[in-house]
Design a protein around this motif. Structure first.
Motif, PDB file in Angstrom:
ATOM      1  N   VAL A   1     -47.722  -0.529 -39.816  1.00 42.87           N
ATOM      2  CA  VAL A   1     -48.739  -1.158 -40.662  1.00 42.87           C
ATOM      3  C   VAL A   1     -48.478  -0.677 -42.090  1.00 42.87           C
ATOM      4  CG1 VAL A   1     -50.401   0.731 -40.229  1.00 42.87           C
ATOM      5  CG2 VAL A   1     -51.239  -1.481 -41.028  1.00 42.87           C
TER       6      VAL A   1
ATOM      7  N   LEU B   1     -58.227  -3.857 -41.668  1.00 42.90           N
ATOM      8  CA  LEU B   1     -57.448  -2.631 -41.445  1.00 42.90           C
ATOM      9  C   LEU B   1     -57.391  -2.208 -39.973  1.00 42.90           C
ATOM     10  CD1 LEU B   1     -55.904  -0.227 -42.675  1.00 42.90           C
ATOM     11  CD2 LEU B   1     -58.111   0.938 -42.913  1.00 42.90           C
TER      12      LEU B   1
ATOM     13  N   LEU C   1     -49.880   0.450 -45.573  1.00 44.53           N
ATOM     14  CA  LEU C   1     -51.098   0.936 -46.241  1.00 44.53           C
ATOM     15  C   LEU C   1     -50.959   0.636 -47.729  1.00 44.53           C
ATOM     16  CD1 LEU C   1     -51.564   4.362 -44.404  1.00 44.53           C
ATOM     17  CD2 LEU C   1     -52.151   2.054 -43.626  1.00 44.53           C
TER      18      LEU C   1
ATOM     19  N   CYS D   1     -57.715   4.115 -50.380  1.00 48.41           N
ATOM     20  CA  CYS D   1     -59.042   3.545 -50.668  1.00 48.41           C
ATOM     21  C   CYS D   1     -60.092   4.007 -49.660  1.00 48.41           C
ATOM     22  CB  CYS D   1     -58.983   2.022 -50.582  1.00 48.41           C
ATOM     23  SG  CYS D   1     -58.148   1.261 -51.952  1.00 48.41           S
TER      24      CYS D   1
ATOM     25  N   VAL E   1     -60.292 -12.771 -48.654  1.00 51.77           N
ATOM     26  CA  VAL E   1     -60.290 -12.599 -50.106  1.00 51.77           C
ATOM     27  C   VAL E   1     -58.993 -13.128 -50.724  1.00 51.77           C
ATOM     28  CG1 VAL E   1     -60.259 -10.849 -51.911  1.00 51.77           C
ATOM     29  CG2 VAL E   1     -61.882 -10.651 -50.020  1.00 51.77           C
TER      30      VAL E   1
ATOM     31  N   ASN F   1     -67.956  -2.855 -44.694  1.00 55.06           N
ATOM     32  CA  ASN F   1     -66.820  -3.219 -43.828  1.00 55.06           C
ATOM     33  C   ASN F   1     -67.229  -3.343 -42.363  1.00 55.06           C
ATOM     34  OD1 ASN F   1     -65.604  -2.232 -46.387  1.00 55.06           O
ATOM     35  ND2 ASN F   1     -63.735  -2.795 -45.295  1.00 55.06           N
TER      36      ASN F   1
ATOM     37  N   ARG G   1     -53.075  -3.515 -53.123  1.00 50.30           N
ATOM     38  CA  ARG G   1     -53.406  -4.934 -52.956  1.00 50.30           C
ATOM     39  C   ARG G   1     -54.303  -5.341 -54.126  1.00 50.30           C
ATOM     40  NH1 ARG G   1     -56.464  -6.622 -47.435  1.00 50.30           N
ATOM     41  NH2 ARG G   1     -58.139  -5.456 -48.435  1.00 50.30           N
TER      42      ARG G   1
ATOM     43  N   THR H   1     -72.110 -10.176 -49.104  1.00 49.85           N
ATOM     44  CA  THR H   1     -70.968  -9.248 -49.051  1.00 49.85           C
ATOM     45  C   THR H   1     -70.986  -8.246 -50.192  1.00 49.85           C
ATOM     46  OG1 THR H   1     -68.552  -9.159 -49.299  1.00 49.85           O
ATOM     47  CG2 THR H   1     -69.634 -11.034 -50.292  1.00 49.85           C
ATOM     48  N   ALA H   2     -70.371  -7.104 -49.958  1.00 50.54           N
ATOM     49  CA  ALA H   2     -70.164  -6.124 -51.027  1.00 50.54           C
ATOM     50  C   ALA H   2     -69.287  -6.702 -52.133  1.00 50.54           C
ATOM     51  CB  ALA H   2     -69.504  -4.872 -50.459  1.00 50.54           C
TER      52      ALA H   2
ATOM     53  N   ILE I   1     -63.665 -16.028 -45.056  1.00 49.24           N
ATOM     54  CA  ILE I   1     -63.859 -14.628 -45.478  1.00 49.24           C
ATOM     55  C   ILE I   1     -62.623 -13.956 -46.053  1.00 49.24           C
ATOM     56  CG2 ILE I   1     -65.739 -14.184 -43.847  1.00 49.24           C
ATOM     57  CD1 ILE I   1     -63.438 -12.611 -42.209  1.00 49.24           C
TER      58      ILE I   1
ATOM     59  N   ARG J   1     -63.726   3.148 -47.838  1.00 52.60           N
ATOM     60  CA  ARG J   1     -64.617   2.046 -47.484  1.00 52.60           C
ATOM     61  C   ARG J   1     -65.731   2.563 -46.578  1.00 52.60           C
ATOM     62  NH1 ARG J   1     -62.289   0.310 -50.972  1.00 52.60           N
ATOM     63  NH2 ARG J   1     -61.154  -1.627 -51.264  1.00 52.60           N
TER      64      ARG J   1
HETATM   65  N1  UFG Z   1     -55.710  -2.066 -45.920  1.00 50.55           N
HETATM   66  C1  UFG Z   1     -54.418  -1.561 -45.832  1.00 50.55           C
HETATM   67  N2  UFG Z   1     -53.516  -2.269 -45.104  1.00 50.55           N
HETATM   68  C2  UFG Z   1     -53.827  -3.448 -44.475  1.00 50.55           C
HETATM   69  C3  UFG Z   1     -55.142  -3.942 -44.567  1.00 50.55           C
HETATM   70  C4  UFG Z   1     -56.061  -3.208 -45.302  1.00 50.55           C
HETATM   71  O1  UFG Z   1     -54.106  -0.522 -46.382  1.00 50.55           O
HETATM   72  O2  UFG Z   1     -52.937  -4.032 -43.856  1.00 50.55           O
HETATM   73  C5  UFG Z   1     -56.702  -1.305 -46.695  1.00 50.55           C
HETATM   74  C6  UFG Z   1     -57.264  -2.112 -47.853  1.00 50.55           C
HETATM   75  O3  UFG Z   1     -56.462  -1.992 -48.988  1.00 50.55           O
HETATM   76  C7  UFG Z   1     -58.653  -1.469 -48.003  1.00 50.55           C
HETATM   77  C8  UFG Z   1     -59.020  -1.030 -46.575  1.00 50.55           C
HETATM   78  O4  UFG Z   1     -57.774  -1.006 -45.858  1.00 50.55           O
HETATM   79  O5  UFG Z   1     -58.543  -0.338 -48.797  1.00 50.55           O
HETATM   80  C9  UFG Z   1     -59.947  -2.005 -45.883  1.00 50.55           C
HETATM   81  O6  UFG Z   1     -59.389  -3.316 -45.987  1.00 50.55           O
HETATM   82  P1  UFG Z   1     -59.965  -4.568 -45.184  1.00 50.55           P
HETATM   83  O7  UFG Z   1     -59.072  -5.715 -45.514  1.00 50.55           O
HETATM   84  O8  UFG Z   1     -60.141  -4.204 -43.751  1.00 50.55           O
HETATM   85  O9  UFG Z   1     -61.412  -4.749 -45.786  1.00 50.55           O
HETATM   86  P2  UFG Z   1     -61.839  -4.977 -47.310  1.00 50.55           P
HETATM   87  O10 UFG Z   1     -62.512  -3.702 -47.736  1.00 50.55           O
HETATM   88  O11 UFG Z   1     -60.739  -5.457 -48.153  1.00 50.55           O
HETATM   89  O12 UFG Z   1     -62.813  -6.207 -47.157  1.00 50.55           O
HETATM   90  C10 UFG Z   1     -64.120  -6.126 -46.699  1.00 50.55           C
HETATM   91  C11 UFG Z   1     -64.469  -7.434 -46.032  1.00 50.55           C
HETATM   92  C12 UFG Z   1     -64.393  -8.578 -47.018  1.00 50.55           C
HETATM   93  C13 UFG Z   1     -65.272  -8.260 -48.198  1.00 50.55           C
HETATM   94  C14 UFG Z   1     -64.914  -6.921 -48.774  1.00 50.55           C
HETATM   95  C15 UFG Z   1     -65.897  -6.527 -49.839  1.00 50.55           C
HETATM   96  O13 UFG Z   1     -63.588  -7.676 -44.979  1.00 50.55           O
HETATM   97  O14 UFG Z   1     -64.834  -9.755 -46.408  1.00 50.55           O
HETATM   98  O15 UFG Z   1     -64.954  -5.901 -47.775  1.00 50.55           O
HETATM   99  O16 UFG Z   1     -65.266  -5.811 -50.802  1.00 50.55           O
HETATM  100  F1  UFG Z   1     -65.088  -9.186 -49.163  1.00 50.55           F
END
Ligand code: UFG
Length: 336
Positions: A217, A203, A219, A231, A92, A183, A294, A130-131, A90, A233
């Motif tokens: 952490v 996150l 961001l 961002c 990315v 998420n 990211r 997944t989204a 999972i 979510r």
């Molecule tokens: N983020 C941070 N710092 C971190 C980790 C995340 O700022 O250390 C931010 C990311 O940029 C994002 C938000 O927190 O804006 C959520 O990030 P996550 O990594 O928790 O989740 P994602 O939205 O990137 O990913 C989720 C699922 C994936 C799926 C994706 C679909 O975990 O499996 O949604 O777009 F592919």
């Protein structure tokens, strides 16, 4: 081998389910809910990313998705009503470094599973999508009609499975529900299962780590076109996600057609809002710093999940952000 499984008749409840990836985060939570609801569950997991401790040894079958013969053996033990297919990688970021791993494990692994299903006569599958299949969507909240436009190999590996499922329905009559998660977050309210990835990229667990260790952490980005620059979510509690799988299985067993559904709340929270929710729940300040964006992060991902609500009667009941953070915090502080 002749098919050993016959589909349940229209009115009988799903009785015996094979859960692939049941040692993982969403798989273990869904397994608990299936058991709570009276289903019999067998878990197929190779434990490459999941946790042995998350599965009752009596129901665990250690088998790799790519081992079609092994899957056929598991599916031939006793008739199955459906498969819920979670097993997948999972991350990315990892998928953009080694896409071959993702197409191998997620796409070819799913093909192996579908082949085993055809050979054993199992004709219902709920698939973890997944989204990420939408990439950078043009319509928010995102309806299921939004075209496939993945921007990473992980999302593409899932799109390919969704497309295979369409062909398996047309040709073999194998019916599927694809659940496109937003998420996934939170933990079982009784703290029986929760999130624990290695490495952790999500996150909320990373914010907790900052609270626990004092190391900030990062961001990712404060210049997005959103009200506070971070961002947005759609955080969906893993218990609500688990319930979506149960209504999906029931629809298939009762004769429902193949479908694709978004699973989210329709309400988005920014990264800053999540951080503030953690401060409110834990009563502790979160050390943080801003870093660059990211790669591949869309500014806003929010689900339109009205199709799932109106067609299958599902609705989120545990996904209020405070509840998500509370249950996840309890899990993060559990006694091993
Ligand atoms: N983020 C941070 N710092 C971190 C980790 C995340 O700022 O250390 C931010 C990311 O940029 C994002 C938000 O927190 O804006 C959520 O990030 P996550 O990594 O928790 O989740 P994602 O939205 O990137 O990913 C989720 C699922 C994936 C799926 C994706 C679909 O975990 O499996 O949604 O777009 F592919």
């Amino acid at each position: 081998m002749a098919p050993v499984n016959s589909s349940s008749s229209d009115n009988s409840p799903a009785r015996r389910i094979l859960v692939t990836g049941g040692a993982g985060y969403i798989g273990s939570n869904t397994t608990l809910q299936l058991l709570d609801a009276g289903y019999e569950v067998v878990v197929a997991d190779n434990l490459s990313r999941g946790h042995r401790a998350a599965v009752d040894p009596a129901r665990l079958r250690e088998v790799d998705l790519l081992d079609t013969e092994g899957l056929v053996r598991v599916m031939s033990e006793k008739p199955l009503d459906a498969v819920i297919h979670f097993a997948a990688y999972i991350a990315v970021g990892e998928s953009m470094k080694t896409p071959e791993t993702y197409f191998h494990n997620n796409t070819a692994g799913s093909l192996s599973l579908l082949t085993a299903m055809i050979r054993t006569g199992v004709r219902h599958v709920v698939f973890s999508s997944t989204a990420a299949v939408y990439g950078m969507p043009t319509t928010v909240p995102i309806p299921e009609s939004e075209p496939y436009a993945p921007v990473n190999a992980y999302g593409e590996s899932k799109v390919m499975v969704e497309k295979m499922l369409d062909w398996f329905d047309r040709i073999h009559g194998l019916r599927s529900v694809c659940l496109r998660y937003f998420n996934a977050s939170g933990a079982d309210p009784d703290c029986r299962a929760g999130e624990s990835h290695d490495p952790e990229t999500h996150l909320i667990p990373l914010i907790f780590r900052a609270v626990q260790t004092g190391t900030p952490v990062t961001l990712f980005g404060d210049d997005y076109p959103t009200p506070d620059g971070t961002c947005i979510r759609d955080y969906i509690h893993v218990s609500d996600l688990a319930r979506a799988h149960i209504v999906a299985v029931e629809s298939l067993v009762k004769g429902g057609a193949s479908k694709k559904y978004n699973v989210g709340t329709g309400r988005g929270y920014s990264v800053r809002e999540v951080l503030q929710a953690v401060e409110a729940v834990t009563g502790k300040p979160v050390p943080y710093q801003f870093g660059p964006r990211r790669d591949g992060d869309p500014p806003t991902l929010v689900a339109d999940s009205t199709r799932l609500q109106s067609e299958l009667g599902w609705k989120p009941v545990d996904s209020e952000l405070t509840r998500i953070v509370e249950t996840a915090w309890r899990w993060a502080n559990r006694k091993a």
